[in-house]
Design a protein around this motif. Structure first.
Motif, short mmCIF file in Angstrom:
data_model
loop_
_atom_site.label_atom_id
_atom_site.label_comp_id
_atom_site.label_asym_id
_atom_site.label_seq_id
_atom_site.Cartn_x
_atom_site.Cartn_y
_atom_site.Cartn_z
N PHE A 158 -58.76 -18.33 -134.25
CA PHE A 158 -59.55 -19.10 -133.19
C PHE A 158 -59.49 -18.45 -131.77
N LEU A 159 -58.43 -18.15 -131.31
CA LEU A 159 -58.13 -17.87 -130.10
C LEU A 159 -58.43 -16.42 -129.87
N LEU A 160 -57.85 -15.67 -130.80
CA LEU A 160 -58.19 -14.18 -130.90
C LEU A 160 -59.70 -13.90 -130.95
N SER A 161 -60.58 -14.57 -131.60
CA SER A 161 -62.05 -14.34 -131.68
C SER A 161 -62.69 -14.93 -130.55
N ALA A 162 -62.15 -16.11 -130.09
CA ALA A 162 -62.89 -16.64 -128.82
C ALA A 162 -62.74 -15.67 -127.51
N GLU A 163 -61.48 -15.04 -127.48
CA GLU A 163 -61.20 -14.14 -126.23
C GLU A 163 -61.93 -13.09 -126.31
N TYR A 164 -61.95 -12.30 -127.26
CA TYR A 164 -62.65 -10.85 -127.86
C TYR A 164 -63.93 -11.26 -127.40
N MET A 165 -64.38 -12.50 -128.14
CA MET A 165 -65.92 -12.45 -127.80
C MET A 165 -66.29 -12.78 -126.48
N ILE A 166 -65.37 -13.19 -125.61
CA ILE A 166 -65.60 -13.37 -124.25
C ILE A 166 -65.62 -12.16 -123.52
N ARG A 167 -64.49 -11.13 -123.71
CA ARG A 167 -64.37 -10.00 -123.25
C ARG A 167 -65.19 -8.93 -123.69
N SER A 168 -65.66 -9.09 -124.90
CA SER A 168 -66.76 -7.97 -125.50
C SER A 168 -68.16 -8.73 -125.99
N PRO A 169 -68.77 -9.20 -125.11
CA PRO A 169 -69.98 -9.99 -125.58
C PRO A 169 -71.00 -9.24 -126.68
N GLY A 170 -70.82 -7.90 -126.74
CA GLY A 170 -71.56 -7.32 -127.65
C GLY A 170 -71.11 -7.79 -129.21
N SER A 171 -69.85 -8.17 -129.21
CA SER A 171 -69.44 -8.49 -130.58
C SER A 171 -69.68 -9.85 -130.90
N ALA A 172 -70.37 -10.58 -130.17
CA ALA A 172 -70.56 -12.09 -130.51
C ALA A 172 -71.19 -12.30 -131.62
N ALA A 173 -72.27 -11.66 -132.06
CA ALA A 173 -73.10 -11.75 -133.22
C ALA A 173 -72.31 -11.68 -134.61
N GLN A 174 -71.61 -10.42 -134.52
CA GLN A 174 -70.68 -10.20 -135.53
C GLN A 174 -69.68 -11.22 -135.77
N ILE A 175 -68.92 -11.62 -134.81
CA ILE A 175 -67.96 -12.67 -134.81
C ILE A 175 -68.55 -14.05 -135.20
N MET A 176 -69.59 -14.43 -134.92
CA MET A 176 -70.12 -15.58 -135.29
C MET A 176 -70.44 -15.41 -136.81
N ALA A 177 -70.83 -14.32 -137.06
CA ALA A 177 -71.23 -14.24 -138.45
C ALA A 177 -70.10 -14.29 -139.50
N PHE A 178 -69.18 -13.80 -139.38
CA PHE A 178 -67.75 -13.85 -139.67
C PHE A 178 -67.29 -15.29 -139.83
N GLY A 179 -67.38 -16.08 -138.57
CA GLY A 179 -66.90 -17.33 -138.44
C GLY A 179 -67.52 -18.13 -139.24
N ALA A 180 -68.90 -18.06 -139.38
CA ALA A 180 -70.00 -18.97 -140.48
C ALA A 180 -69.48 -18.71 -141.96
N GLU A 181 -69.20 -17.69 -142.29
CA GLU A 181 -68.72 -17.26 -143.64
C GLU A 181 -67.13 -18.05 -143.95
N LEU A 182 -66.10 -17.63 -142.85
CA LEU A 182 -64.94 -17.95 -143.08
C LEU A 182 -64.36 -19.45 -142.90
N VAL A 183 -65.30 -19.96 -141.82
CA VAL A 183 -64.76 -21.42 -141.69
C VAL A 183 -64.91 -22.36 -143.03
N PRO A 184 -66.01 -22.59 -143.40
CA PRO A 184 -66.04 -23.30 -144.74
C PRO A 184 -64.99 -23.02 -145.89
N LYS A 185 -64.57 -21.57 -145.77
CA LYS A 185 -63.36 -21.37 -146.63
C LYS A 185 -61.84 -21.91 -146.34
#
Length: 237
Positions: free
Chosen positions: A149-176
């Motif tokens: 959670f912290l790794l993804s959140a901080e990386y998304m803040i520091r690298s905004p261009g990765s937000a879409a990919q991180i959110m897509a991964f999150g949508a797949e991994l959180v339910p599991k």
């Protein structure tokens, strides 16, 4: 000794001679220094490479690479510093060691890749993964483990261009249940003995902290440059 065996030996000797010719080709002073630096890290046996391509054929990520491992070795022997260090292949190596296990000359191609990474970073260059590595190293040092959670959140803040990919991964991994979103996850759970982890980092030169600070400084510098460029444009208007 059979005729076939003699032919194979002659073929190997010829290929070895060709490799030596490559290694002794005229190089610039910088290229020669680069070559010796990599060989010092990867092993002098790299000079016996016969360019058979076994390493490239064994590599599980070869299809993603812009430069085959075989050619990376050749670039090193030729002292082609710029071409070798600019290849994205050195960041795609998974260190599976298949190239090393299968090399008929007992060379460690993976060690060549590792040496290229070392040279790249020692020269103060930043790869596109340096931000991620800085966050990752700092979390290991402070918590002894990674919080997705912290790794993804901080990386998304520091690298905004990765937000879409991180959110897509999150949508797949959180339910599991692979990523927790509760308070404990947001706070970061520490393991026992984090002081020992900090001492390990200190013994290694605290590379995680150094990398994080380097990344932050570089980002601040880039932001400052962007701000100045914007001010210049406004002034020109």
């Amino acid at each position: 000794m059979t005729q076939i065996a003699k032919m194979e030996i002659a073929k190997t000797q010829t290929m070895t001679m060709e490799t030596k010719e490559i290694a002794t080709r005229t190089r610039t002073a910088e290229g020669e220094k680069f070559r010796e630096r990599v060989l010092a890290l990867a092993g002098s046996e790299v000079k016996t490479c016969i360019q058979c391509g076994t390493c490239s054929a064994s590599c599980p990520t070869a299809h993603l690479m812009d430069t085959p491992i075989r050619k990376l070795v050749k670039l090193v022997l030729e002292g082609e510093k710029k071409a070798a260090l600019s290849s994205r292949s050195i960041w795609l190596c998974t260190s599976c060691l298949l190239c090393t296990i299968r090399c008929p000359r007992s060379i460690r191609p993976m060690a060549v890749v590792a040496a290229l990474k070392t040279v790249y970073e020692k020269e103060g260059k930043r790869c596109r993964d340096s931000v991620f590595e800085g966050i990752f190293g700092r979390q290991i040092r402070d918590y002894g483990r990674i919080s997705e959670f912290l790794l993804s959140a901080e990386y998304m803040i520091r690298s905004p261009g990765s937000a879409a990919q991180i959110m897509a991964f999150g949508a797949e991994l959180v339910p599991k249940g692979k990523i927790e979103l509760g308070f404990e996850a947001a706070r970061g759970e520490r393991i026992e003995g984090t002081e020992e982890m900090r001492r390990i980092f200190e013994l290694l030169g605290d590379e995680g902290k150094a990398e994080a600070e380097k990344v932050e400084a570089a980002e601040a510098g880039e932001a400052k440059k962007a701000g100045k460029a914007e001010e210049t444009k406004e002034a020109e208007k």
